[in-house]
Enzyme design. Sequence first.
Site, PDB file in Angstrom:
ATOM      1  N   ILE A 150      50.870  15.083 -30.986  1.00  0.00           N
ATOM      2  CA  ILE A 150      50.853  15.719 -31.905  1.00  0.00           C
ATOM      3  C   ILE A 150      50.500  16.933 -31.366  1.00  0.00           C
ATOM      4  O   ILE A 150      51.193  18.139 -31.526  1.00  0.00           O
ATOM      5  CB  ILE A 150      49.630  15.364 -32.894  1.00  0.00           C
ATOM      6  CG1 ILE A 150      50.267  14.095 -33.825  1.00  0.00           C
ATOM      7  CG2 ILE A 150      49.239  16.691 -33.516  1.00  0.00           C
ATOM      8  CD1 ILE A 150      48.787  14.118 -34.991  1.00  0.00           C
ATOM      9  N   HIS A 195      40.981  16.226 -29.775  1.00  0.00           N
ATOM     10  CA  HIS A 195      41.462  15.472 -29.276  1.00  0.00           C
ATOM     11  C   HIS A 195      40.879  14.461 -31.257  1.00  0.00           C
ATOM     12  O   HIS A 195      39.972  14.031 -30.873  1.00  0.00           O
ATOM     13  CB  HIS A 195      40.559  14.075 -28.163  1.00  0.00           C
ATOM     14  CG  HIS A 195      42.079  13.438 -27.177  1.00  0.00           C
ATOM     15  ND1 HIS A 195      41.974  14.086 -26.873  1.00  0.00           N
ATOM     16  CD2 HIS A 195      41.577  12.107 -27.823  1.00  0.00           C
ATOM     17  CE1 HIS A 195      42.840  12.967 -26.476  1.00  0.00           C
ATOM     18  NE2 HIS A 195      42.488  11.829 -26.849  1.00  0.00           N
ATOM     19  N   GLY A 214      48.020   8.760 -31.388  1.00  0.00           N
ATOM     20  CA  GLY A 214      48.807   9.848 -31.639  1.00  0.00           C
ATOM     21  C   GLY A 214      48.406  11.423 -30.853  1.00  0.00           C
ATOM     22  O   GLY A 214      49.184  12.276 -31.540  1.00  0.00           O
ATOM     23  N   ASN A 215      46.709  11.660 -30.759  1.00  0.00           N
ATOM     24  CA  ASN A 215      46.734  13.495 -30.166  1.00  0.00           C
ATOM     25  C   ASN A 215      48.228  14.294 -29.493  1.00  0.00           C
ATOM     26  O   ASN A 215      48.110  15.074 -29.200  1.00  0.00           O
ATOM     27  CB  ASN A 215      45.125  12.832 -29.391  1.00  0.00           C
ATOM     28  CG  ASN A 215      43.782  12.605 -30.469  1.00  0.00           C
ATOM     29  OD1 ASN A 215      43.622  13.514 -31.463  1.00  0.00           O
ATOM     30  ND2 ASN A 215      43.217  11.231 -30.427  1.00  0.00           N
ATOM     31  N   GLY A 216      48.240  13.006 -28.670  1.00  0.00           N
ATOM     32  CA  GLY A 216      49.371  13.631 -27.234  1.00  0.00           C
ATOM     33  C   GLY A 216      50.478  14.056 -27.382  1.00  0.00           C
ATOM     34  O   GLY A 216      51.056  15.076 -27.523  1.00  0.00           O
TER      35      GLY A 216
END
Length: 372
Positions: free
Chosen positions: A218, A209, A214-216
């Site tokens: 990317i 993370h 925006g982690n999901g």
Amino acid sequence: MVEPTYLYEYPNWTHFTWDNGAILEPLTRAVALQGKLLGRMEQFGFDVRQDTEFHQLTEEIIRSSEIEGEILNAEQVRSSIARHLGINFENGVHPSHHIDGVVQMMLDVMHNFASDLTEERLFGWHAALFPTGHSGYFKIAVARYRDDADGPMQVVSQKARDTVVHYRAPDAPQVPGMMSGFLDWVNHSTNTHPLIKAAISHLWFVTIHPFDDGNGRIARAVTDMLLARADDTSLRFYSMSSQIQKEKKGYYDILEHSQKGTSDITGWLNWFLICLAHSIESAGLVIDRIARKAVFWRENALLVRDERQRKIINMLFDGFDGHLTSSKFEKIVKCSQDTAGRLLKDLAGKGILVQEGAGRSTHYVLAVKAPK
């Protein structure tokens, strides 16, 4: 309440293990479907392949954002993709700077799938997602790893008046080292089946993370890049994010379960491979529709010369929302009611459309319905 032990807290947590016997069936099925789809696409001409890529790229971009609760303007997404791919797509809609950046990010993912994944590249993707430096109303760190200035990074939800913590990420000082190991593995590890590697990359990235937000999205972009490597093509013929959106509850449940588990990730791999198989199967229905549209235009291009009629026929093949009435035709192509009625009756007279219903219920459908 005792806080759970998270995956990254175990020694050598990235030495992932799994039960080969338990994932053999879903892996074999996914590989077979993947090969069948790619073999089928080789039989089609440029028009079908391009139309399929156009559709699936649009779906991937829209659904990946939708999973996170962000609804993108579909026409702007299509307009941006068309411009970057050199496709003639005149819809009169100009994409926002934000949407154009998201599209460029996805095109970099696909068209440069064989290139190394680097910090600079990840930071560029992150900047494309958040061009204003804000996520909603909140200012975030953009194009750099999070610093946890506002406290530990947590994934939370609200249940009644209680805040439920689904996951607490590694502390910020650990992120650069963890990401260095991740990037090295993505770029250089060759001893893992390509589809398994795509699945692992997704879980590994969201476990670190590394960003404020925006982690999901990317993570799914990295997954798409590795799936493109597995397919050995820069063309996108299926959309994993579309299927994840359909199975969103299961997606979040298995991620939470896996992030609170050990390095045995059999459950996550099994879920991922089944979801991948579903996404490839769904792509087959899309390709059926696109192929039928291509055949229609090869046989009827000279019969339908009016651009307004051509536009509405394409919309019917692509999955028109609701019934096509003269009033809807009038609004879509911006013509008078009399003209709308005349153009529709002309298509019906040529055997392309069939009139159904009567009075106010009158509407039109394709003479041969396109698969949905």
